[in-house]
Motif scaffolding. Structure first.
Motif, PDB file in Angstrom:
ATOM      1  N   THR A  30       0.828  -1.206   0.000  1.00  0.00           N
ATOM      2  CA  THR A  30       0.000   0.000   0.000  1.00  0.00           C
ATOM      3  C   THR A  30       0.863   1.256   0.000  1.00  0.00           C
ATOM      4  O   THR A  30       0.624   2.194  -0.767  1.00  0.00           O
ATOM      5  CB  THR A  30      -0.935   0.008   1.218  1.00  0.00           C
ATOM      6  N   GLU A  31       1.882   1.285   0.860  1.00  0.00           N
ATOM      7  CA  GLU A  31       2.730   2.468   0.948  1.00  0.00           C
ATOM      8  C   GLU A  31       3.503   2.705  -0.350  1.00  0.00           C
ATOM      9  O   GLU A  31       3.685   3.845  -0.779  1.00  0.00           O
ATOM     10  CB  GLU A  31       3.674   2.331   2.138  1.00  0.00           C
ATOM     11  N   LYS A  32       3.949   1.641  -0.995  1.00  0.00           N
ATOM     12  CA  LYS A  32       4.634   1.784  -2.276  1.00  0.00           C
ATOM     13  C   LYS A  32       3.661   2.265  -3.357  1.00  0.00           C
ATOM     14  O   LYS A  32       4.008   3.096  -4.196  1.00  0.00           O
ATOM     15  CB  LYS A  32       5.268   0.457  -2.687  1.00  0.00           C
ATOM     16  N   ALA A  33       2.433   1.732  -3.320  1.00  0.00           N
ATOM     17  CA  ALA A  33       1.427   2.118  -4.314  1.00  0.00           C
ATOM     18  C   ALA A  33       1.037   3.579  -4.159  1.00  0.00           C
ATOM     19  O   ALA A  33       0.794   4.277  -5.155  1.00  0.00           O
ATOM     20  CB  ALA A  33       0.189   1.227  -4.179  1.00  0.00           C
ATOM     21  N   ILE A  34       0.972   4.075  -2.913  1.00  0.00           N
ATOM     22  CA  ILE A  34       0.637   5.481  -2.684  1.00  0.00           C
ATOM     23  C   ILE A  34       1.611   6.378  -3.423  1.00  0.00           C
ATOM     24  O   ILE A  34       1.218   7.307  -4.149  1.00  0.00           O
ATOM     25  CB  ILE A  34       0.654   5.795  -1.168  1.00  0.00           C
ATOM     26  N   GLU A  35       2.900   6.100  -3.287  1.00  0.00           N
ATOM     27  CA  GLU A  35       3.918   6.932  -3.933  1.00  0.00           C
ATOM     28  C   GLU A  35       3.817   6.857  -5.449  1.00  0.00           C
ATOM     29  O   GLU A  35       3.885   7.875  -6.147  1.00  0.00           O
ATOM     30  CB  GLU A  35       5.314   6.495  -3.478  1.00  0.00           C
ATOM     31  N   LEU A  36       3.624   5.652  -5.987  1.00  0.00           N
ATOM     32  CA  LEU A  36       3.553   5.481  -7.440  1.00  0.00           C
ATOM     33  C   LEU A  36       2.343   6.199  -8.023  1.00  0.00           C
ATOM     34  O   LEU A  36       2.440   6.875  -9.057  1.00  0.00           O
ATOM     35  CB  LEU A  36       3.498   3.988  -7.792  1.00  0.00           C
ATOM     36  N   PHE A  37       1.191   6.053  -7.366  1.00  0.00           N
ATOM     37  CA  PHE A  37      -0.014   6.698  -7.888  1.00  0.00           C
ATOM     38  C   PHE A  37       0.052   8.212  -7.742  1.00  0.00           C
ATOM     39  O   PHE A  37      -0.401   8.941  -8.628  1.00  0.00           O
ATOM     40  CB  PHE A  37      -1.259   6.147  -7.189  1.00  0.00           C
ATOM     41  N   GLU A  38       0.603   8.704  -6.640  1.00  0.00           N
ATOM     42  CA  GLU A  38       0.733  10.155  -6.494  1.00  0.00           C
ATOM     43  C   GLU A  38       1.695  10.712  -7.538  1.00  0.00           C
ATOM     44  O   GLU A  38       1.460  11.801  -8.082  1.00  0.00           O
ATOM     45  CB  GLU A  38       1.220  10.493  -5.086  1.00  0.00           C
ATOM     46  N   ALA A  54       1.983   9.643 -10.442  1.00  0.00           N
ATOM     47  CA  ALA A  54       1.233   9.632 -11.703  1.00  0.00           C
ATOM     48  C   ALA A  54       0.124  10.680 -11.709  1.00  0.00           C
ATOM     49  O   ALA A  54      -0.642  10.766 -12.669  1.00  0.00           O
ATOM     50  CB  ALA A  54       0.639   8.247 -11.950  1.00  0.00           C
ATOM     51  N   GLY A  55       0.023  11.471 -10.630  1.00  0.00           N
ATOM     52  CA  GLY A  55      -0.941  12.558 -10.588  1.00  0.00           C
ATOM     53  C   GLY A  55      -2.314  12.185 -10.085  1.00  0.00           C
ATOM     54  O   GLY A  55      -3.262  12.955 -10.263  1.00  0.00           O
ATOM     55  N   LEU A  56      -2.452  11.041  -9.434  1.00  0.00           N
ATOM     56  CA  LEU A  56      -3.765  10.614  -8.950  1.00  0.00           C
ATOM     57  C   LEU A  56      -3.930  10.911  -7.464  1.00  0.00           C
ATOM     58  O   LEU A  56      -2.969  10.884  -6.695  1.00  0.00           O
ATOM     59  CB  LEU A  56      -3.961   9.114  -9.179  1.00  0.00           C
ATOM     60  N   LEU A  57      -5.174  11.190  -7.074  1.00  0.00           N
ATOM     61  CA  LEU A  57      -5.532  11.354  -5.670  1.00  0.00           C
ATOM     62  C   LEU A  57      -5.775   9.968  -5.090  1.00  0.00           C
ATOM     63  O   LEU A  57      -6.540   9.187  -5.651  1.00  0.00           O
ATOM     64  CB  LEU A  57      -6.795  12.205  -5.548  1.00  0.00           C
ATOM     65  N   VAL A  58      -5.115   9.665  -3.974  1.00  0.00           N
ATOM     66  CA  VAL A  58      -5.153   8.312  -3.421  1.00  0.00           C
ATOM     67  C   VAL A  58      -5.945   8.277  -2.117  1.00  0.00           C
ATOM     68  O   VAL A  58      -5.743   9.113  -1.238  1.00  0.00           O
ATOM     69  CB  VAL A  58      -3.725   7.787  -3.160  1.00  0.00           C
ATOM     70  N   HIS A  59      -6.856   7.295  -2.012  1.00  0.00           N
ATOM     71  CA  HIS A  59      -7.546   6.984  -0.770  1.00  0.00           C
ATOM     72  C   HIS A  59      -7.343   5.501  -0.480  1.00  0.00           C
ATOM     73  O   HIS A  59      -7.140   4.703  -1.405  1.00  0.00           O
ATOM     74  CB  HIS A  59      -9.035   7.309  -0.861  1.00  0.00           C
ATOM     75  N   ILE A  60      -7.401   5.145   0.777  1.00  0.00           N
ATOM     76  CA  ILE A  60      -7.113   3.769   1.175  1.00  0.00           C
ATOM     77  C   ILE A  60      -8.305   3.174   1.898  1.00  0.00           C
ATOM     78  O   ILE A  60      -8.877   3.797   2.800  1.00  0.00           O
ATOM     79  CB  ILE A  60      -5.859   3.697   2.091  1.00  0.00           C
ATOM     80  N   GLY A  61      -8.685   1.969   1.485  1.00  0.00           N
ATOM     81  CA  GLY A  61      -9.742   1.239   2.160  1.00  0.00           C
ATOM     82  C   GLY A  61      -9.162   0.454   3.321  1.00  0.00           C
ATOM     83  O   GLY A  61      -8.237  -0.346   3.129  1.00  0.00           O
ATOM     84  N   VAL A  62      -9.681   0.672   4.506  1.00  0.00           N
ATOM     85  CA  VAL A  62      -9.138   0.039   5.712  1.00  0.00           C
ATOM     86  C   VAL A  62      -9.979  -1.185   6.053  1.00  0.00           C
ATOM     87  O   VAL A  62     -11.171  -1.075   6.348  1.00  0.00           O
ATOM     88  CB  VAL A  62      -9.117   1.026   6.895  1.00  0.00           C
ATOM     89  N   MET A  63      -9.329  -2.357   6.000  1.00  0.00           N
ATOM     90  CA  MET A  63     -10.010  -3.613   6.329  1.00  0.00           C
ATOM     91  C   MET A  63      -9.321  -4.268   7.522  1.00  0.00           C
ATOM     92  O   MET A  63      -8.183  -3.948   7.857  1.00  0.00           O
ATOM     93  CB  MET A  63      -9.985  -4.551   5.116  1.00  0.00           C
ATOM     94  N   GLU A  64     -10.012  -5.196   8.120  1.00  0.00           N
ATOM     95  CA  GLU A  64      -9.446  -5.926   9.253  1.00  0.00           C
ATOM     96  C   GLU A  64      -8.373  -6.890   8.765  1.00  0.00           C
ATOM     97  O   GLU A  64      -8.437  -7.365   7.614  1.00  0.00           O
ATOM     98  CB  GLU A  64     -10.543  -6.711   9.976  1.00  0.00           C
ATOM     99  N   ALA A 103       3.950  13.549   3.633  1.00  0.00           N
ATOM    100  CA  ALA A 103       2.586  13.451   3.096  1.00  0.00           C
ATOM    101  C   ALA A 103       1.790  14.708   3.402  1.00  0.00           C
ATOM    102  O   ALA A 103       1.016  15.196   2.569  1.00  0.00           O
ATOM    103  CB  ALA A 103       1.882  12.222   3.672  1.00  0.00           C
ATOM    104  N   VAL A 104       1.993  15.271   4.587  1.00  0.00           N
ATOM    105  CA  VAL A 104       1.314  16.517   4.942  1.00  0.00           C
ATOM    106  C   VAL A 104       1.773  17.643   4.021  1.00  0.00           C
ATOM    107  O   VAL A 104       0.976  18.490   3.600  1.00  0.00           O
ATOM    108  CB  VAL A 104       1.603  16.878   6.424  1.00  0.00           C
ATOM    109  N   ALA A 105       3.053  17.658   3.689  1.00  0.00           N
ATOM    110  CA  ALA A 105       3.600  18.711   2.831  1.00  0.00           C
ATOM    111  C   ALA A 105       2.962  18.717   1.453  1.00  0.00           C
ATOM    112  O   ALA A 105       2.914  19.755   0.786  1.00  0.00           O
ATOM    113  CB  ALA A 105       5.115  18.543   2.695  1.00  0.00           C
ATOM    114  N   LYS A 106       2.453  17.568   1.010  1.00  0.00           N
ATOM    115  CA  LYS A 106       1.848  17.474  -0.315  1.00  0.00           C
ATOM    116  C   LYS A 106       0.394  17.945  -0.347  1.00  0.00           C
ATOM    117  O   LYS A 106      -0.185  18.068  -1.424  1.00  0.00           O
ATOM    118  CB  LYS A 106       1.915  16.030  -0.817  1.00  0.00           C
ATOM    119  N   VAL A 107      -0.193  18.182   0.820  1.00  0.00           N
ATOM    120  CA  VAL A 107      -1.585  18.646   0.884  1.00  0.00           C
ATOM    121  C   VAL A 107      -1.645  20.078   0.368  1.00  0.00           C
ATOM    122  O   VAL A 107      -1.001  20.980   0.906  1.00  0.00           O
ATOM    123  CB  VAL A 107      -2.127  18.568   2.323  1.00  0.00           C
TER     124      VAL A 107
END
Length: 607
Positions: free
Chosen positions: A318-326, A328-338, A395-399
């Motif tokens: 997930t953490e690697k995917a966040i960086e790759l998608f960001e 690529a210019g995409l807004l990323v949200h994460i689904g939290v599961m058990e 991550a906060v700096a990118k907001v």
């Protein structure tokens, strides 16, 4: 190379509606003969993308991309020109027959595609009708996968026999080498065998919905067996796994309309959530997410929801995917599961509504990292808090929103027991610097360009060039939007008098078609190269100012003068050098031409 008759292109262009085709990927708002929307090729919040329904052209004022509806499909789907024409031809019922006799590579690829399609049909027939696949049908039923869903995704069954597909392909006239080149056969111990045996088969398709590879899953894992649970086709000339996403061809229209996608880990996750009423899911292909896959998805969506497993490996992915998608210019949200859950298991155990609630409550990157990193680090120690801050602040700096960024800083300061100013300073020296370094360097270059070291002569040349660009493009815009001026210009200006060579063919087209009663469309421009097509699209999308006869006379005079300047500068240099060496005198033809051009540029000589 494929050659498509001009008559075929004309017929297809006459039947397609550019706004309908492009509207499948972009939410367009119609305004008369034009439509506007958010560009699918770069991130933007204010629409700068426009489609001209009448001319069949599109252009984005934000990123400068544009062209015909064919070029749009080529760019967004990764097609070549013949493929784009073929796609639109099929839609409007026009057969596209190209001369491919001189393209053995295309014939070879077509043969492999036919082999893959035949293999897909064979596997699917076994799954739905053969007694050999009874265990596979039972397995799918137990997983809640309906027969209609299996047919939609073209699922199949590979029999346990080691050469069933090999024999089937041989009967159809294929050589063993063809099957190995397509990735469905392999050679072992001097014998050709099937790649997939005793597995549920998942066809992998490209952006056009054509099968390019297969994934196979064991449905009964025997303890002690060394066979992998999943086995995928090797990479071939048709298939590079880093460039494809499972499920994209099935869900592309829905993803484009929603402008968002869900990214998951497995084939069955994608299938299960699609069946449950969430048809925007994709998955990477048995490998870590790649930059190419992220860029591919960014063509269709601006937002992604990540649904990776909640175990250690899933959190890392997930953490690697966040960086790759960001990136690529995409807004990323994460689904939290058990822990232990995945989308498929949530739907099976708790129903589609439960998964819908998880999707609706996905969290942003900052919230996700705060939650995860507070569990990862020892928040009671100074070192743990420092590591936590270092992990979250970038991550906060990118907001981008200042109020939201300040809210996160206040929240983190309270959690860490430090001052807000301290966190601001740390963020600005770390994460913030990486975010804005490119912008600062661009501003520095601009300041340097505009500084005192820049010579008056270079500024003059730039101003002259801008004047030329403005005048010549303004003329073409006027002719495109006000055809009544074409005859006026034809009598006074020749295309060769334009200073910009790339604009001359455009003026030639306008003058050539001045007797046409119908508006110019893309088919009238098909001989232009891609760069000229983009310019044409931009000029067509630009509003034309009102102009009088006097305005047009002035415009043409400016264009003629600008067209003379390159020749004047060249002769001026030759004359200066000639005077110094004695090779040029007041009576020489070169000097007389120099004076003539000088007078014409000053407007002191009648044209």
């Amino acid at each position: 190379m494929s050659k498509i008759p001009a008559e075929t292109l004309d017929a297809i262009s006459a039947r397609i509606d550019a706004t309908d085709v492009i509207g499948r990927y972009v939410q367009l708002k119609r305004r008369g003969r034009k439509a506007t929307g958010l560009c699918p090729f770069h991130g933007e919040r204010t629409p700068s993308f426009t489609v001209d329904q009448e001319k069949g052209l599109w252009y984005c004022f934000g990123c400068g991309e544009g062209g015909s509806v064919f070029s749009f499909l080529m760019k967004i789907e990764g097609l070549n020109f013949p493929q784009a024409v073929q796609r639109l031809g099929e839609e409007v019922g026009i057969e596209v027959v190209a001369d491919d006799a001189d393209d053995p590579e295309k014939l070879r690829r077509d043969k492999l595609r036919e082999l893959l399609e035949r293999s897909t049909q064979y596997y699917a027939e076994l799954l739905h009708r053969s007694p050999l696949a009874e265990s596979a049908r039972t397995y799918l039923k137990a997983r809640g996968i309906a027969s209609a869903t299996a047919q939609k995704f073209r699922l199949g069954w590979a029999p346990e026999s080691g050469d069933a597909l090999a024999r089937k392909l041989k009967e159809a006239g294929y050589q063993a080498e063809d099957g190995m080149d397509a990735g469905v056969l392999r050679e072992r111990y001097g014998k050709t065998t099937d790649l997939l045996r005793g597995r549920l088969v998942f066809p992998i398709t490209n952006g056009q919905g054509k099968v390019v590879a297969f994934g196979g899953r064991l449905i009964e894992v025997v303890d002690g067996s060394k066979a992998p649970k999943y086995l995928n086709s090797p990479e071939t000339e048709l298939y590079q796994k880093r460039e494809h996403l499972y499920g994209l061809s099935f869900h592309r229209p829905e993803i484009s309309r929603a402008n968002e996608a869900m990214v998951m880990e497995g084939y069955l996750d994608v299938i299960a959530v699609s069946q449950a009423g969430f048809p925007t899911a994709v998955a990477s292909l048995g490998t870590a997410l790649t930059e190419e896959q992220c860029r591919l998805l960014s063509r269709y969506a601006r937002k992604v929801h990540l649904f990776y497993d909640a175990d250690r490996a899933g959190i890392s992915a997930t953490e690697k995917a966040i960086e790759l998608f960001e990136n690529a210019g995409l807004l990323v949200h994460i689904g939290v599961m058990e822990p232990g859950q995945d989308p498929d298991s949530v739907i099976q155990e708790e129903g589609p509504e439960a998964f819908g609630r998880i999707k609706d409550s996905t969290v942003g990157v900052v919230e996700y990292l705060i939650d995860r990193k507070s569990q990862e680090f020892d928040m009671t120690s100074r070192i743990g808090k420092a590591d936590f801050a270092a992990a979250v602040l970038p991550a906060v700096a990118k907001v981008k929103d200042g109020a939201s960024r300040s809210h996160y800083i206040r929240s983190l300061a309270t959690r860490l027991g430090v001052g807000e100013n301290s966190l601001q300073a740390q963020m600005q020296s770390g994460g913030r610097a990486r975010v804005t370094s490119g912008q600062n360097s661009s501003r520095a270059r601009l300041s340097s360009d505009a500084g005192p070291n820049r010579s008056i002569q270079s500024i003059s040349r730039v101003s002259s060039a801008r004047s030329s660009v403005y005048a010549e493009e303004r003329l073409l815009i006027l002719l495109l939007r006000r055809p009544e001026w074409v005859e006026f210009v034809a009598e006074r200006l020749d295309p060769t008098e334009l200073s910009r060579a790339e604009l001359r063919p455009l003026l030639e087209v306008l003058l050539r078609f001045r007797s046409n009663e119908k508006p110019l469309t893309w088919t009238d421009l098909r001989d232009l190269d891609p760069g000229q097509e983009v310019v044409w699209a931009r000029l067509s999308a630009t509003e034309a100012p009102e102009s009088t006869n006097e305005d047009m006379e002035t415009l043409i005079r400016d264009i003629k003068r600008n067209g003379l300047e390159p020749r004047y500068e060249e002769i001026r240099r030759q004359v200066l050098e000639g005077f110094e060496t004695g090779e040029v005198g007041p009576e020489s033809s070169l000097y007389k031409e120099y004076l003539d051009l000088q007078q014409r540029l000053k407007g002191t000589k009648n044209e």
